[in-house]
Design a protein around this motif. Structure first.
Motif, short mmCIF file in Angstrom:
data_model
loop_
_atom_site.label_atom_id
_atom_site.label_comp_id
_atom_site.label_asym_id
_atom_site.label_seq_id
_atom_site.Cartn_x
_atom_site.Cartn_y
_atom_site.Cartn_z
N THR A 1 3.35 7.70 -21.78
CA THR A 1 3.97 8.65 -22.73
C THR A 1 3.33 9.99 -23.05
OG1 THR A 1 3.32 6.73 -24.75
CG2 THR A 1 4.10 8.97 -25.47
N ALA A 2 2.88 10.41 -22.38
CA ALA A 2 2.44 11.75 -21.79
C ALA A 2 2.65 12.50 -21.12
CB ALA A 2 0.73 12.64 -22.66
N CYS A 3 2.42 11.72 -19.56
CA CYS A 3 3.15 12.53 -18.75
C CYS A 3 4.30 12.78 -18.52
CB CYS A 3 3.09 11.56 -17.78
SG CYS A 3 3.05 11.84 -15.92
N PRO A 4 4.71 14.38 -18.37
CA PRO A 4 5.87 14.57 -18.28
C PRO A 4 6.70 14.27 -16.41
CG PRO A 4 4.41 16.16 -17.11
CD PRO A 4 3.96 15.38 -18.09
N SER A 5 6.07 13.62 -15.38
CA SER A 5 6.05 13.68 -14.27
C SER A 5 7.02 12.42 -14.03
CB SER A 5 5.26 13.47 -13.64
OG SER A 5 4.83 15.23 -13.04
N GLY A 6 6.45 11.62 -14.84
CA GLY A 6 6.98 10.01 -15.21
C GLY A 6 5.70 8.98 -14.01
N ALA B 1 0.68 -1.26 0.24
CA ALA B 1 -0.03 0.39 -0.07
C ALA B 1 0.54 1.66 0.19
CB ALA B 1 -1.01 0.13 1.28
N THR B 2 1.53 1.13 0.85
CA THR B 2 2.83 2.37 1.09
C THR B 2 3.65 2.79 -0.65
OG1 THR B 2 3.40 2.00 3.06
CG2 THR B 2 5.34 3.60 1.97
N GLU B 3 3.69 2.04 -1.28
CA GLU B 3 4.66 1.95 -2.38
C GLU B 3 3.49 2.32 -3.55
OE1 GLU B 3 7.84 -1.55 -3.12
OE2 GLU B 3 5.68 -2.66 -2.88
N ILE B 4 1.90 1.71 -3.39
CA ILE B 4 1.12 2.06 -4.50
C ILE B 4 0.64 3.81 -3.95
CG2 ILE B 4 -1.38 1.84 -5.17
CD1 ILE B 4 -0.15 -0.17 -6.08
N ARG B 5 0.74 3.94 -2.81
CA ARG B 5 0.13 5.98 -2.70
C ARG B 5 1.18 6.39 -3.15
NH1 ARG B 5 -2.60 8.89 0.84
NH2 ARG B 5 -2.75 10.83 0.39
N ALA B 6 2.87 5.84 -3.07
CA ALA B 6 3.87 6.48 -3.47
C ALA B 6 3.89 6.67 -5.13
CB ALA B 6 5.43 6.00 -3.65
N LEU B 7 3.70 6.17 -5.70
CA LEU B 7 2.56 6.03 -7.35
C LEU B 7 2.13 7.14 -7.63
CD1 LEU B 7 3.13 2.38 -7.91
CD2 LEU B 7 4.95 3.84 -8.87
N VAL C 1 0.63 15.33 -10.52
CA VAL C 1 0.49 16.83 -10.15
C VAL C 1 -0.73 17.09 -10.54
CG1 VAL C 1 3.36 16.11 -9.31
CG2 VAL C 1 2.37 17.21 -12.09
N HIS C 2 -1.79 15.83 -10.73
CA HIS C 2 -3.33 16.86 -11.93
C HIS C 2 -2.17 18.04 -12.88
CE1 HIS C 2 -4.88 14.38 -8.78
NE2 HIS C 2 -3.86 14.63 -8.22
N CYS C 3 -1.50 17.68 -14.08
CA CYS C 3 -0.78 18.72 -14.53
C CYS C 3 -1.92 18.91 -15.22
CB CYS C 3 0.56 18.53 -14.68
SG CYS C 3 0.66 17.66 -15.40
N GLY C 4 -3.05 17.52 -15.79
CA GLY C 4 -3.55 17.89 -17.46
C GLY C 4 -2.66 17.28 -18.53
N PHE C 5 -1.79 16.85 -18.32
CA PHE C 5 -0.74 16.90 -19.59
C PHE C 5 -1.58 15.58 -20.11
CE2 PHE C 5 1.80 20.32 -18.87
CZ PHE C 5 2.78 20.36 -19.83
#
Length: 448
Positions: free
Chosen positions: A78-83, A9-15, A20-24
């Motif tokens: 692919t689109a996410c700038p935060s990985g 659960a800790t790792e899932i929460r970290a993922l 950051v809800h940027c919307g890309f």
């Protein structure tokens, strides 16, 4: 709460917190493009996943619907700038939904039917034979013209629309366990036959074996191989996917050891690569190391197996061409299969391989990275959304104008072919390796 043991659960929460809800991701997400609803976007689904982890949402009602509506195309990755690893998040969430949600009896029966049929070639073959009879006798065309198929439920109607054209008798012949290299051997490769591919697109497998042989590869084709588990993995049926993975690893390990005796050539003592010609299968097999990470008997073997998995286009782009490419004067649109483009990160290799053919013109279409709606069995579980995405893709194809539509996945080929038929346009479709095979064999008028 039961979960993949290597993702607590800790790792899932970290993922989830990486978002950051940027919307890309919004313009990349097919369901958000269709409906414009935040809950049907990647960041909206991540918000719901976090709510579930924090006990603020249960696995029922709207939560289930929003997760089920996700195609798993991974365009957001692919689109996410935060990985953000949305792929891991959805793979965690779907098993939770499958274990917890109380689906209707009809829904359970339908899903059980799909997963009792498609991963098993021995069960698909009688269906394929019946379809060939219906198509060649004109029964299917007659029933469609009479409107009988409109009486089917949306899901069964989608299943009927996706019926592939009959394959040639020669293509239905089994591929030998070993296909030796033509000329000097450059690599020793295993070849996946697939489930749907083996039964409905056997010509793709024959073309793959021929091309690999012409390019100096000794091809080992274990006849006893079964399903790779991709359909189950992408649908959240984790234990079934793991069982398939273990069996496939065993089969190819034995093939690598036994192929010397069967080929009568000491050069085939092990397998350098395992070649895959179906994008969905490839994305699953490359994740075997993660899937079996907690299995002490298979963890290391799974990592080694996954490291050798390669799409046919990757291998062909990597190997300097040995076989002569004859000209094909044809305008081609290459349709990116999501599980090759986004899940595996393989975008240029198929284009590089196609551009190696003299006189072939490669064209791009609008929204090339958007899913066609196939997505494993998504088009059979969510037929309305899949049809909307299919028609959107077909519209972009028709605006570009081409002689041939090419992809790297059987599901994409079936989906787009059904859309072209619905639009009243008869544009041929083919797998990328079939085009290379036609060029090597000098079949300039092939399929046109």
């Amino acid at each position: 709460m039961e979960r993949w043991s290597h993702l607590n659960a800790t790792e899932i929460r970290a993922l989830a917190d990486d978002c950051v809800h940027c919307g890309f991701c919004l313009p990349a997400c097919p369901t958000y493009l269709l409906w414009g609803r935040e809950a049907d976007s990647p960041r909206g689904r991540i918000y719901l996943m976090k709510a579930r982890l924090e006990g603020r949402a249960d696995l029922s009602g709207s939560f289930e619907q929003h997760i089920d509506a996700c195609l798993g195309c991974m365009a957001c990755v692919t689109a996410c700038p935060s990985g953000v690893r949305y792929d891991r998040l959805i793979e965690y969430t779907r098993p939770e939904v499958e274990r917890t949600v109380k689906r209707s009896s009809g829904e359970r029966l339908y899903r059980r039917l799909l997963f009792a049929l498609f991963p098993y070639p021995s069960r698909l073959r009688p269906l394929a034979a019946a379809l060939r009879i219906a198509q060649r006798s004109g029964i299917q065309r007659l029933l469609r013209s009479m409107g009988c198929t409109r009486l089917l439920s949306p899901r069964l109607a989608a299943l009927e629309r996706l019926a592939p054209p009959p394959s040639a008798r020669a293509d239905r012949e089994p591929i030998p366990p070993v296909v030796p290299a033509i000329g000097a051997s450059r690599q020793r490769v295993g070849m996946l036959l697939g489930c749907v591919q083996r039964v409905f697109f056997p010509g793709v497998n024959h073309a793959t074996a021929r091309v690999l042989s012409h390019e100096g590869c000794d091809v080992v084709v274990p006849p006893e191989q079964g399903c790779c588990g991709a359909l189950m993995l992408h649908a959240g049926q984790i234990e079934d996917a793991r069982a398939c993975a273990r069996r496939l690893i065993d089969v190819f390990e034995r093939a690598g050891l036994d192929s010397t005796a069967r080929a009568g050539a000491a050069r085939i003592a092990s397998l350098d690569r395992i070649v895959i010609n179906a994008a969905g299968c490839g994305s699953a097999m490359k994740e075997y190391g993660t899937l079996l990470a907690d299995d002490p008997a298979y963890a290391e073997r799974a990592r080694a197996f996954a490291s050798r998995c390669v799409d046919i286009s990757e291998l062909l782009a990597e190997l300097p061409a040995q076989a002569t490419r004859h000209p094909l004067n044809v305008r081609v649109i290459y349709q990116d299969a999501c599980h090759l483009n986004h899940a595996q990160g393989v975008k240029q290799a198929p284009r590089t391989v196609l551009r190696s053919i003299p006189e072939l013109t490669l064209q791009e279409i609008a929204e090339a990275d958007t899913c066609c709606g196939s997505a494993g069995v998504y088009n059979l579980l969510q037929p309305d959304a899949a049809s909307d995405l299919r028609d959107r893709k077909v519209g972009n194809v028709l605006r570009a104008e081409c002689d041939l539509l090419v992809s790297s996945n059987p599901g994409c080929l079936l989906q787009i072919a059904s859309g072209l038929e619905a639009a009243g346009r008869r544009i041929p479709t083919a797998h990328v390796v079939e085009v290379i095979d036609a060029s090597i064999r000098g079949e300039s008028s092939w399929r046109l």
